[in-house]
Design a protein around this motif. Structure first.
Motif: not given
Length: 341
Positions: A33, A133, A135-137, A139-140
């Motif tokens: 993150t 910001s 990444s979507g990764e 959050e995964d």
């Protein structure tokens, strides 16, 4: 992502506690993150509080372990209710949170930690004092970690539950269901322990056998429920009449066994023996009023006691001698009844 999987595999394999399991995950969370702090919380919805269980702080942001805040004031509760897991502008999104303001949180991401049943255990979060910001990764990764933490906690809780159940079963295996006293198995183990102890300490071994004379007649006349009631009363009276260091057990049916440690071998053990015998006999007398107004007057048990040298006895021998002493008392009492008649 390959390195994360490898590190995760090592963590899952090696960790024996929730702390050891969670802390490496928090480190990975910081890396993916690029936020300042990562932490695992627990939520007690009944008490209305959230507690920071484990945290990792890498910069100026400080989320202290043990921090407890009102659940209603937390970012985690707002995120769950609104379905918004990430913001890099906390003041604009949830500026009414005193906790967020006190900690100066600007960027926030979280995911709930839920058991298979859907019950909320807590939250897995990462925060920063600056607007960033992610990444979507990333959050995964948080969602994946929340699932495996939930699984680990559930497994721990199951293990503790099984351990408690085994302890209770072990305890029940040593107790008589009717009276709550130790049972035959328990008292024979205790007698063996006492004999070993007395061999070292050079003290007398005291063993008593208590037989509730004519108890079958009470069951036949008043019923088994009344007999059970009398049995429980007598068991308690016998138990409280003894010394704190003695053990009283229900040996089976209408028989009890007492095991204790006597004085030093160079001292006379008979005085202690006779005192215990007298107290046990007195405690075996009872008067019980039944619900139908009838009354059971129980005249007392036959109590046999022996004082044994620890070097020249074992469990079977000690029980046999105490049993024989009890039968002598029983025969003597019957003889007195015949004379009185």
């Amino acid at each position: 992502m390959i390195s994360i999987v490898q590190r995760l595999s090592q963590t899952v394999t090696a960790a024996q506690t929730l702390s050891a399991f969670t802390r490496p995950l928090l480190k990975i969370m910081i890396e993916v993150t690029e936020l300042e702090s990562a932490y695992l919380t627990t939520v007690d919805e009944a008490r209305g509080v959230q507690n920071v269980l484990y945290s990792l702080n890498t910069s100026q942001m400080n989320i202290p372990e043990g921090l407890e805040v009102p659940w209603s004031d937390t970012l985690c509760k707002r995120a769950l209710e609104e379905g918004q897991t990430f913001t890099n502008n906390v003041q604009e999104c949830w500026g009414d949170s005193d906790a967020a303001r006190a900690l100066d949180i600007q960027t926030y991401v979280s995911t709930p930690v839920r058991f298979g049943s859907g019950q909320l255990y807590g939250t897995l979060c990462a925060t920063s004092r600056t607007s960033q910001s992610i990444s979507g990764e990333a959050e995964d990764v948080l969602r994946l970690f929340s699932k495996i933490i939930a699984g680990f906690v559930e497994r721990e809780q199951l293990v503790r539950s099984l351990q408690r159940a085994n302890e209770e079963l072990a305890s029940l295996a040593m107790l008589d269901a009717l009276t709550g006293l130790p049972n035959r198995r328990c008292v024979t183990e205790e007698l063996n322990r006492v004999i070993v102890h007395c061999c070292r300490s050079r003290e007398w071994v005291l063993v008593g056998f208590i037989d509730l004379d004519d108890f079958k007649q009470i069951n036949d006349q008043f019923g088994h429920e009344a007999g059970d009631s009398l049995m429980r009363i007598l068991a308690e009276q016998l138990r409280v009449s003894m010394r704190g260091c003695d053990m009283l057990a229900r040996f089976g049916g209408d028989e009890f066994v007492m095991v204790g440690i006597g004085p030093q071998l160079q001292e006379d053990g008979d005085a202690v023996l006779e005192d215990l015998k007298s107290r046990l006999f007195s405690a075996s007398i009872a008067c019980v009023e039944l619900s139908d107004g009838s009354k059971i007057d129980y005249a007392g048990a036959s109590v046999g006691m022996v004082c044994l040298m620890p070097d020249s006895t074992d469990v079977d021998d000690a029980l046999q001698k105490a049993d024989a002493a009890m039968y002598k008392v029983k025969a003597s009492r019957k003889q007195l009844e015949v004379v009185a008649t």
